[in-house]
Scaffold this motif. Structure first.
Motif, mmCIF file in Angstrom:
data_model
loop_
_atom_site.group_PDB
_atom_site.id
_atom_site.type_symbol
_atom_site.label_atom_id
_atom_site.label_comp_id
_atom_site.label_asym_id
_atom_site.label_seq_id
_atom_site.Cartn_x
_atom_site.Cartn_y
_atom_site.Cartn_z
ATOM 1 N N LEU A 93 93.902 41.845 -4.160
ATOM 2 C CA LEU A 93 93.086 43.056 -4.382
ATOM 3 C C LEU A 93 92.151 42.868 -5.578
ATOM 4 C CD1 LEU A 93 95.654 45.969 -3.804
ATOM 5 C CD2 LEU A 93 94.070 44.940 -2.158
ATOM 6 N N THR A 120 85.893 50.604 -9.123
ATOM 7 C CA THR A 120 86.489 50.678 -7.779
ATOM 8 C C THR A 120 87.988 50.928 -7.880
ATOM 9 O OG1 THR A 120 86.751 48.274 -7.763
ATOM 10 C CG2 THR A 120 84.832 49.140 -6.617
ATOM 11 N N LEU A 122 91.281 50.240 -5.244
ATOM 12 C CA LEU A 122 91.644 49.611 -3.977
ATOM 13 C C LEU A 122 93.086 49.934 -3.626
ATOM 14 C CD1 LEU A 122 89.421 47.712 -5.406
ATOM 15 C CD2 LEU A 122 90.032 46.101 -3.606
ATOM 16 N N GLY A 124 95.983 48.986 -0.302
ATOM 17 C CA GLY A 124 96.211 48.288 0.963
ATOM 18 C C GLY A 124 97.653 48.420 1.390
ATOM 19 N N ILE A 126 101.013 47.225 3.554
ATOM 20 C CA ILE A 126 101.714 46.072 4.118
ATOM 21 C C ILE A 126 103.086 46.526 4.608
ATOM 22 C CG2 ILE A 126 102.731 43.804 3.640
ATOM 23 C CD1 ILE A 126 100.665 43.240 1.647
ATOM 24 N N VAL A 140 101.793 40.760 9.612
ATOM 25 C CA VAL A 140 102.348 40.089 8.421
ATOM 26 C C VAL A 140 101.511 40.379 7.169
ATOM 27 C CG1 VAL A 140 102.921 37.872 7.393
ATOM 28 C CG2 VAL A 140 103.470 38.293 9.789
ATOM 29 N N ALA B 32 110.191 49.554 4.565
ATOM 30 C CA ALA B 32 109.376 48.327 4.484
ATOM 31 C C ALA B 32 107.891 48.607 4.301
ATOM 32 C CB ALA B 32 109.589 47.485 5.743
ATOM 33 N N GLN B 33 107.494 49.876 4.347
ATOM 34 C CA GLN B 33 106.080 50.224 4.187
ATOM 35 C C GLN B 33 105.708 50.256 2.706
ATOM 36 O OE1 GLN B 33 103.887 50.422 6.543
ATOM 37 N NE2 GLN B 33 105.288 50.372 8.302
ATOM 38 N N PHE B 34 104.831 49.352 2.305
ATOM 39 C CA PHE B 34 104.381 49.269 0.911
ATOM 40 C C PHE B 34 102.885 49.561 0.830
ATOM 41 C CE2 PHE B 34 107.633 47.216 -1.937
ATOM 42 C CZ PHE B 34 108.691 47.315 -1.055
ATOM 43 N N GLU B 35 102.490 50.184 -0.291
ATOM 44 C CA GLU B 35 101.061 50.306 -0.607
ATOM 45 C C GLU B 35 100.840 49.684 -1.976
ATOM 46 O OE1 GLU B 35 98.119 53.885 -0.228
ATOM 47 O OE2 GLU B 35 98.746 53.786 -2.327
ATOM 48 N N PHE B 36 100.010 48.649 -2.015
ATOM 49 C CA PHE B 36 99.656 48.009 -3.286
ATOM 50 C C PHE B 36 98.264 48.465 -3.701
ATOM 51 C CE2 PHE B 36 102.881 45.220 -1.457
ATOM 52 C CZ PHE B 36 103.753 45.156 -2.530
ATOM 53 N N ARG B 37 97.992 48.417 -5.017
ATOM 54 C CA ARG B 37 96.757 48.998 -5.554
ATOM 55 C C ARG B 37 96.185 48.175 -6.712
ATOM 56 N NH1 ARG B 37 100.584 53.811 -6.627
ATOM 57 N NH2 ARG B 37 100.988 54.529 -4.503
ATOM 58 N N ALA B 38 94.908 48.319 -6.901
ATOM 59 C CA ALA B 38 94.244 47.781 -8.097
ATOM 60 C C ALA B 38 93.079 48.699 -8.422
ATOM 61 C CB ALA B 38 93.727 46.363 -7.837
ATOM 62 N N SER B 39 92.760 48.854 -9.687
ATOM 63 C CA SER B 39 91.515 49.516 -10.044
ATOM 64 C C SER B 39 90.706 48.533 -10.878
ATOM 65 C CB SER B 39 91.762 50.815 -10.807
ATOM 66 O OG SER B 39 92.460 50.560 -11.993
ATOM 67 N N SER B 50 90.220 44.090 -13.725
ATOM 68 C CA SER B 50 91.155 44.881 -12.911
ATOM 69 C C SER B 50 92.377 45.283 -13.706
ATOM 70 C CB SER B 50 91.638 44.079 -11.699
ATOM 71 O OG SER B 50 90.593 43.842 -10.792
ATOM 72 N N ILE B 52 96.310 46.600 -12.844
ATOM 73 C CA ILE B 52 97.307 46.672 -11.770
ATOM 74 C C ILE B 52 98.624 47.136 -12.378
ATOM 75 C CG2 ILE B 52 98.709 45.261 -10.187
ATOM 76 C CD1 ILE B 52 96.168 43.545 -9.741
ATOM 77 N N PHE B 55 102.783 50.839 -7.552
ATOM 78 C CA PHE B 55 102.685 50.665 -6.105
ATOM 79 C C PHE B 55 103.755 51.533 -5.467
ATOM 80 C CE2 PHE B 55 105.653 47.405 -7.557
ATOM 81 C CZ PHE B 55 106.702 47.505 -6.664
ATOM 82 N N ALA B 58 109.629 50.736 -0.623
ATOM 83 C CA ALA B 58 111.067 51.045 -0.503
ATOM 84 C C ALA B 58 111.282 52.555 -0.608
ATOM 85 C CB ALA B 58 111.876 50.286 -1.551
ATOM 86 N N PRO B 172 102.134 37.071 3.624
ATOM 87 C CA PRO B 172 101.154 38.152 3.726
ATOM 88 C C PRO B 172 99.732 37.762 3.317
ATOM 89 C CG PRO B 172 103.216 39.021 2.856
ATOM 90 C CD PRO B 172 103.363 37.518 2.917
ATOM 91 N N VAL B 173 99.557 37.017 2.235
ATOM 92 C CA VAL B 173 98.193 36.650 1.851
ATOM 93 C C VAL B 173 97.600 35.665 2.853
ATOM 94 C CG1 VAL B 173 96.714 35.565 0.110
ATOM 95 C CG2 VAL B 173 98.512 37.149 -0.603
#
Lengths: 188, 188
Positions: A93, A120, A122, A124, A126, A140, B32-39, B50, B52, B55, B58, B172-173
């Protein structure tokens, strides 16, 4: 008296250098071929460290960096780590934010648009069932990534929207994410 | 006497926590649903920074990090910057290296494979005619990325090759890069 005011810059970019770079690439497109690199060392568990320094571009091996950049990947406790660093999907990100920002700033400069501020956020999603191989239906990687940009510039809203669409279409990291890019993994 | 030897860990990962995590996700896939973020904040030219920290995952907002992670994108002089930091396409390689490494280490642990050492070298090619909009035929993002992994573990070469293929398919990446992932860019 501010002598800086006489330098032809826009959005912090040297307009003379920018024009020279574009002219050089138009005369010899081979100069546009770049190879970027990173090396990474596993430490333990979810901790590992990258070293970044050299790259090839503009027809030569770059030697402008006098020391290495180093960055540590880690994981939070819920992902079995100790927050040794941000984790890889978060670093992605950061890369995406930076690339979309720089591409916007660059093409704004080329269009004569002065940016006053730009930030910004962001996010996302997963599904970690993918990583853990618990569900073959789970995607994935990121399912999608949303970028909300707060931008203030000396142009109309229509010109801003056009600039942002153009930046999205011309950002290398954005296009590495939104288009399929082959990754080859082999043993040394 | 090394009391650490009695803890059930493999490759630095807590095997009890690993098993509990997998069981929890099997019982409730929503975890298992994760949300990751960055500003990210533009600084000037090709420099931006950025932040970080938080997030969601779990089933809860993570609060394990007591301070922000901050990372600076920059550009080398040939790309109109002053090496204020690694550049965004290099940070993407760092993210990819870390993710493939951690995915390999994780699935090795699940398979009972002890990794003794693991390092990677990454390289990727970009034609900057794409970024600069000088050639409509030029691919804008990475054309391809190559990862060479040097890995030493207590298993056969065949088991290593199988592990690496599995890690590539479940990183994932790596899957954000090698598959198309939608990116939405909107103004605040």
């Amino acid at each position: 008296m501010n002598t800086q005011a006489h330098l032809p810059t826009r959005n912090g970019l040297d307009l003379v250098m920018m024009t020279k770079t574009v002219e050089a690439l138009q005369n010899d497109p081979a100069l546009a071929q770049f190879e970027f690199r990173a090396s990474n060392q596993w430490v333990n568990g979810g901790e590992n460290r990258s070293t970044i320094r050299g790259f090839f571009g503009a027809g030569t091996e770059d030697d402008s960096r006098t020391e290495d950049f180093t960055f540590t990947n880690g994981e939070p406790p819920v992902l079995l780590g100790n927050n040794e660093g941000a984790n890889p999907v978060e670093f992605l990100l950061h890369a995406l934010a930076g690339c979309v920002t720089t591409t916007t700033v660059l093409h704004a400069a080329a269009r004569g648009i002065n940016i006053r501020k730009l930030s910004t956020r962001l996010s996302g999603n997963i599904n970690l069932e993918g990583l853990l191989a618990l569900n073959d239906e789970a995607q994935v990687g990121y399912e999608s990534i949303r970028i909300v940009m707060d931008i203030d510039a000396d142009c109309s809203d229509e010109e801003l929207d056009d600039l942002l669409n153009f930046a999205k279409d011309h950002s290398p990291v954005c296009n590495t994410v939104c288009r399929p890019v082959p990754v080859m993994l082999e043993r040394a």
